[in-house]
Design a protein around this motif. Sequence first.
Motif, PDB file in Angstrom:
ATOM      1  N   GLU A 172       0.809  -1.219   0.000  1.00  0.00           N
ATOM      2  CA  GLU A 172       0.000   0.000   0.000  1.00  0.00           C
ATOM      3  C   GLU A 172       0.840   1.266   0.000  1.00  0.00           C
ATOM      4  O   GLU A 172       0.349   2.349   0.306  1.00  0.00           O
ATOM      5  CB  GLU A 172      -0.953  -0.020   1.199  1.00  0.00           C
ATOM      6  CG  GLU A 172      -1.937  -1.178   1.151  1.00  0.00           C
ATOM      7  CD  GLU A 172      -2.877  -1.207   2.348  1.00  0.00           C
ATOM      8  OE1 GLU A 172      -2.617  -0.473   3.337  1.00  0.00           O
ATOM      9  OE2 GLU A 172      -3.870  -1.944   2.295  1.00  0.00           O
ATOM     10  N   SER A 173       2.111   1.134  -0.349  1.00  0.00           N
ATOM     11  CA  SER A 173       2.977   2.315  -0.421  1.00  0.00           C
ATOM     12  C   SER A 173       2.423   3.312  -1.434  1.00  0.00           C
ATOM     13  O   SER A 173       1.812   2.946  -2.450  1.00  0.00           O
ATOM     14  CB  SER A 173       4.394   1.910  -0.836  1.00  0.00           C
ATOM     15  OG  SER A 173       4.965   0.995   0.074  1.00  0.00           O
ATOM     16  N   GLY A 200      -0.932   6.537  16.352  1.00  0.00           N
ATOM     17  CA  GLY A 200      -1.682   5.719  15.407  1.00  0.00           C
ATOM     18  C   GLY A 200      -2.652   4.755  16.055  1.00  0.00           C
ATOM     19  O   GLY A 200      -3.722   4.469  15.498  1.00  0.00           O
ATOM     20  N   ALA A 201      -2.320   4.227  17.209  1.00  0.00           N
ATOM     21  CA  ALA A 201      -3.224   3.285  17.862  1.00  0.00           C
ATOM     22  C   ALA A 201      -4.564   3.944  18.154  1.00  0.00           C
ATOM     23  O   ALA A 201      -5.635   3.366  17.911  1.00  0.00           O
ATOM     24  CB  ALA A 201      -2.589   2.765  19.151  1.00  0.00           C
ATOM     25  N   GLU A 202      -4.511   5.164  18.658  1.00  0.00           N
ATOM     26  CA  GLU A 202      -5.755   5.869  18.980  1.00  0.00           C
ATOM     27  C   GLU A 202      -6.493   6.286  17.709  1.00  0.00           C
ATOM     28  O   GLU A 202      -7.730   6.233  17.648  1.00  0.00           O
ATOM     29  CB  GLU A 202      -5.453   7.079  19.851  1.00  0.00           C
ATOM     30  CG  GLU A 202      -5.127   6.752  21.305  1.00  0.00           C
ATOM     31  CD  GLU A 202      -3.836   5.974  21.476  1.00  0.00           C
ATOM     32  OE1 GLU A 202      -3.763   5.147  22.399  1.00  0.00           O
ATOM     33  OE2 GLU A 202      -2.892   6.172  20.680  1.00  0.00           O
ATOM     34  N   HIS A 215      -8.227   3.183  16.435  1.00  0.00           N
ATOM     35  CA  HIS A 215      -9.217   2.632  17.359  1.00  0.00           C
ATOM     36  C   HIS A 215     -10.465   3.516  17.415  1.00  0.00           C
ATOM     37  O   HIS A 215     -11.596   3.005  17.371  1.00  0.00           O
ATOM     38  CB  HIS A 215      -8.613   2.493  18.753  1.00  0.00           C
ATOM     39  CG  HIS A 215      -9.546   1.908  19.763  1.00  0.00           C
ATOM     40  ND1 HIS A 215     -10.010   0.619  19.694  1.00  0.00           N
ATOM     41  CD2 HIS A 215     -10.126   2.453  20.866  1.00  0.00           C
ATOM     42  CE1 HIS A 215     -10.829   0.383  20.715  1.00  0.00           C
ATOM     43  NE2 HIS A 215     -10.907   1.478  21.439  1.00  0.00           N
ATOM     44  N   PHE A 216     -10.263   4.824  17.470  1.00  0.00           N
ATOM     45  CA  PHE A 216     -11.401   5.723  17.630  1.00  0.00           C
ATOM     46  C   PHE A 216     -11.919   6.301  16.311  1.00  0.00           C
ATOM     47  O   PHE A 216     -13.089   6.640  16.194  1.00  0.00           O
ATOM     48  CB  PHE A 216     -11.030   6.870  18.576  1.00  0.00           C
ATOM     49  CG  PHE A 216     -10.754   6.421  19.989  1.00  0.00           C
ATOM     50  CD1 PHE A 216     -11.786   6.010  20.814  1.00  0.00           C
ATOM     51  CD2 PHE A 216      -9.470   6.413  20.500  1.00  0.00           C
ATOM     52  CE1 PHE A 216     -11.544   5.592  22.116  1.00  0.00           C
ATOM     53  CE2 PHE A 216      -9.209   6.005  21.797  1.00  0.00           C
ATOM     54  CZ  PHE A 216     -10.252   5.586  22.614  1.00  0.00           C
ATOM     55  N   GLY A 217     -11.039   6.422  15.324  1.00  0.00           N
ATOM     56  CA  GLY A 217     -11.428   7.027  14.059  1.00  0.00           C
ATOM     57  C   GLY A 217     -12.607   6.382  13.381  1.00  0.00           C
ATOM     58  O   GLY A 217     -13.539   7.081  12.921  1.00  0.00           O
ATOM     59  N   PRO A 218     -12.655   5.043  13.289  1.00  0.00           N
ATOM     60  CA  PRO A 218     -13.782   4.405  12.601  1.00  0.00           C
ATOM     61  C   PRO A 218     -15.135   4.685  13.233  1.00  0.00           C
ATOM     62  O   PRO A 218     -16.175   4.497  12.594  1.00  0.00           O
ATOM     63  CB  PRO A 218     -13.431   2.910  12.686  1.00  0.00           C
ATOM     64  CG  PRO A 218     -11.950   2.873  12.796  1.00  0.00           C
ATOM     65  CD  PRO A 218     -11.596   4.064  13.632  1.00  0.00           C
ATOM     66  N   HIS A 219     -15.138   5.136  14.478  1.00  0.00           N
ATOM     67  CA  HIS A 219     -16.401   5.424  15.159  1.00  0.00           C
ATOM     68  C   HIS A 219     -16.803   6.894  15.048  1.00  0.00           C
ATOM     69  O   HIS A 219     -17.766   7.331  15.682  1.00  0.00           O
ATOM     70  CB  HIS A 219     -16.294   5.025  16.628  1.00  0.00           C
ATOM     71  CG  HIS A 219     -15.958   3.575  16.838  1.00  0.00           C
ATOM     72  ND1 HIS A 219     -16.845   2.552  16.582  1.00  0.00           N
ATOM     73  CD2 HIS A 219     -14.801   2.977  17.231  1.00  0.00           C
ATOM     74  CE1 HIS A 219     -16.263   1.386  16.832  1.00  0.00           C
ATOM     75  NE2 HIS A 219     -15.022   1.629  17.228  1.00  0.00           N
ATOM     76  N   ARG A 265      -0.616   5.379   6.668  1.00  0.00           N
ATOM     77  CA  ARG A 265      -1.369   5.510   7.912  1.00  0.00           C
ATOM     78  C   ARG A 265      -2.843   5.190   7.748  1.00  0.00           C
ATOM     79  O   ARG A 265      -3.659   5.525   8.609  1.00  0.00           O
ATOM     80  CB  ARG A 265      -1.206   6.925   8.446  1.00  0.00           C
ATOM     81  CG  ARG A 265      -1.411   8.024   7.428  1.00  0.00           C
ATOM     82  CD  ARG A 265      -1.164   9.392   7.994  1.00  0.00           C
ATOM     83  NE  ARG A 265      -2.167   9.771   8.967  1.00  0.00           N
ATOM     84  CZ  ARG A 265      -2.118  10.854   9.727  1.00  0.00           C
ATOM     85  NH1 ARG A 265      -1.069  11.670   9.635  1.00  0.00           N
ATOM     86  NH2 ARG A 265      -3.072  11.142  10.580  1.00  0.00           N
ATOM     87  N   GLU A 266      -3.191   4.513   6.659  1.00  0.00           N
ATOM     88  CA  GLU A 266      -4.612   4.278   6.382  1.00  0.00           C
ATOM     89  C   GLU A 266      -5.232   3.177   7.235  1.00  0.00           C
ATOM     90  O   GLU A 266      -6.441   3.142   7.430  1.00  0.00           O
ATOM     91  CB  GLU A 266      -4.804   3.930   4.891  1.00  0.00           C
ATOM     92  CG  GLU A 266      -4.832   5.120   3.958  1.00  0.00           C
ATOM     93  CD  GLU A 266      -3.500   5.839   3.875  1.00  0.00           C
ATOM     94  OE1 GLU A 266      -3.494   7.069   3.674  1.00  0.00           O
ATOM     95  OE2 GLU A 266      -2.450   5.159   4.030  1.00  0.00           O
ATOM     96  N   HIS A 267      -4.411   2.245   7.730  1.00  0.00           N
ATOM     97  CA  HIS A 267      -4.971   1.089   8.429  1.00  0.00           C
ATOM     98  C   HIS A 267      -4.287   0.877   9.769  1.00  0.00           C
ATOM     99  O   HIS A 267      -3.099   1.138   9.921  1.00  0.00           O
ATOM    100  CB  HIS A 267      -4.808  -0.184   7.593  1.00  0.00           C
ATOM    101  CG  HIS A 267      -5.403  -0.100   6.232  1.00  0.00           C
ATOM    102  ND1 HIS A 267      -6.764  -0.003   6.017  1.00  0.00           N
ATOM    103  CD2 HIS A 267      -4.827  -0.079   5.004  1.00  0.00           C
ATOM    104  CE1 HIS A 267      -6.996   0.059   4.714  1.00  0.00           C
ATOM    105  NE2 HIS A 267      -5.843   0.027   4.081  1.00  0.00           N
ATOM    106  N   GLY A 268      -5.061   0.351  10.731  1.00  0.00           N
ATOM    107  CA  GLY A 268      -4.471  -0.096  11.980  1.00  0.00           C
ATOM    108  C   GLY A 268      -3.785  -1.424  11.768  1.00  0.00           C
ATOM    109  O   GLY A 268      -4.083  -2.158  10.829  1.00  0.00           O
ATOM    110  N   SER A 269      -2.843  -1.757  12.623  1.00  0.00           N
ATOM    111  CA  SER A 269      -2.124  -3.018  12.475  1.00  0.00           C
ATOM    112  C   SER A 269      -3.005  -4.178  12.928  1.00  0.00           C
ATOM    113  O   SER A 269      -3.997  -3.993  13.627  1.00  0.00           O
ATOM    114  CB  SER A 269      -0.830  -2.979  13.280  1.00  0.00           C
ATOM    115  OG  SER A 269      -1.112  -2.746  14.646  1.00  0.00           O
TER     116      SER A 269
END
Length: 549
Positions: free
Chosen positions: A356-357, A469-471, A474-478, A535-539
Amino acid sequence: MNVAEAVGRALVAAGVGQVFGVVGSGNFHVTNAMAAAGARFVATRHEGGAATMADAYARVSGSVAALSVHQGCGLTNALTGIGEAAKSRTPLIVVAAEASQPRSNFAVDQTALAEALGAHSARVTAAADAVAQTRAAVRLAVQERRTVVLNLPLDVQTQDVPDAETALAAVAPPEPRAAVAPATDDIAALADVLARAERPVFIAGRGARGPGGREALELLAERRGALLATSAVARGLFVGNPWSLDVSGGFAAPLAAELIEGADAIVAWGCSLTMWTTRHGRLIGPDAALVQVDDEPDALGGQRPVHLGITGDVRLTADAVRTALGDETRTGYRTPATGDALATRLRWRDIPYEDESTRDRIDPRTLSIALDDLLPAERVIGVDSGNFMGHPTMYLSVPDEQGLCFTQAFQSIGLGLATTVGAALARPDRLPVAALGDGGALMSAVELDTVRRLGLPLVVVVYNDDAYGAEVHHFGPHGFPLSTVEFPPTDIAAVARGYGFEAVTVRAPADLKAVADWLAGPRTAPLLIDAKVVREHGSWWLEEAFRGH
């Protein structure tokens, strides 16, 4: 000789050879006494960094280390690192000056602070007892695997120690922790579990990393056809074994998770079976027999109910069970199909993915695979906490169980750089690699100066997504606002150059040529890689982590 000098000399005589800290008026004399007695002192730029360096050094070297701090604020600055060490049962001595007067601006309840973190609090209370109390603190740290805060009140430090030389002459390093022999009935019970198991899996943790642990487990596993996995902390213990599953838990590759879930018997060896290692229990099949072997009775069933808990040393227990089972060898889980799958589908880097580069940012998987190919195999890696952390932890290979120093018991960001410095000093024969997120890198940037002063040929890899990035994931999709966890771009490479590093910004694989050039050169300055990652996806492990909150 006053108490400050006697305590410093006693610590070194008791086996403390490495000290980290920030020196102020209260710990000036005791720190100088340790250095004069032969300990190596590393001055850091912040007590938090010093605490984690000492923790990492002790973990990788296998010896007790010391942290030296000023009274009050020096100790509070170090609390997160001390908490990480205490949670991890690292043998560590925190030499903490202590205000004698309650009205002092430095006065704080240092005993309460230590105990709140799970550390043991000790104190030098009188000149006549100073050497004995110091010796006892080191003995406790070594034999009980405890982080000990040794408080040195200012008014006691200046007192003269009667017959100090005689007292110091009697100090020697304490005997190592005695190996705990398992009970005969427990050996028979575990032998029965393994005799009936058709698909056994062993999960080794920190407690299996001692001398002879790997060999004993591999011999028993071969006899019963067991597959071998580790916790993240013990990653690398079974490197080179064709039946290794690598890491169990949130970082596990899909094949490893599938095989662990299919086990009918799981034996945890020196492993606490945390929610991370078991994916909140989902890796343990409903009908699987779960056994835990640990030399700490309180650890048995402490994280998860077990069918059989055995108090015993890993090596002694494994050897005794192998003897009890006799010479019969079983195929167990070691079928040809399993062997073929492990050879081709176990490593994360061997699993196909869509790169996804973009023009401006590199996929962290692509970055990690390329670095794994570039960096020397003999490496020691320190990993910070954050959304990025699974990539360096699992995509960068390690040579053995000392190849990864994983200070994640507290799951604090900002510890990765100091972790790598401590590990580097313990293993100067290996290339140290610090894998950080941009948040942790900037939080700990002050210790870049320590790296440069020490002359370490250290590689810092910053997985930079300009955010926590974790936050974000985790919170962005909501639909929550993210302005509190996103930041303007920072040129971390420029920051590193200001500290005397060589530095490169990486947006594409071609940019890594500068890394190859540095590796081929004299490495006279450390290297920082400011990798601008997508930075589009969480791990993959992220939601697993948040379930633990």
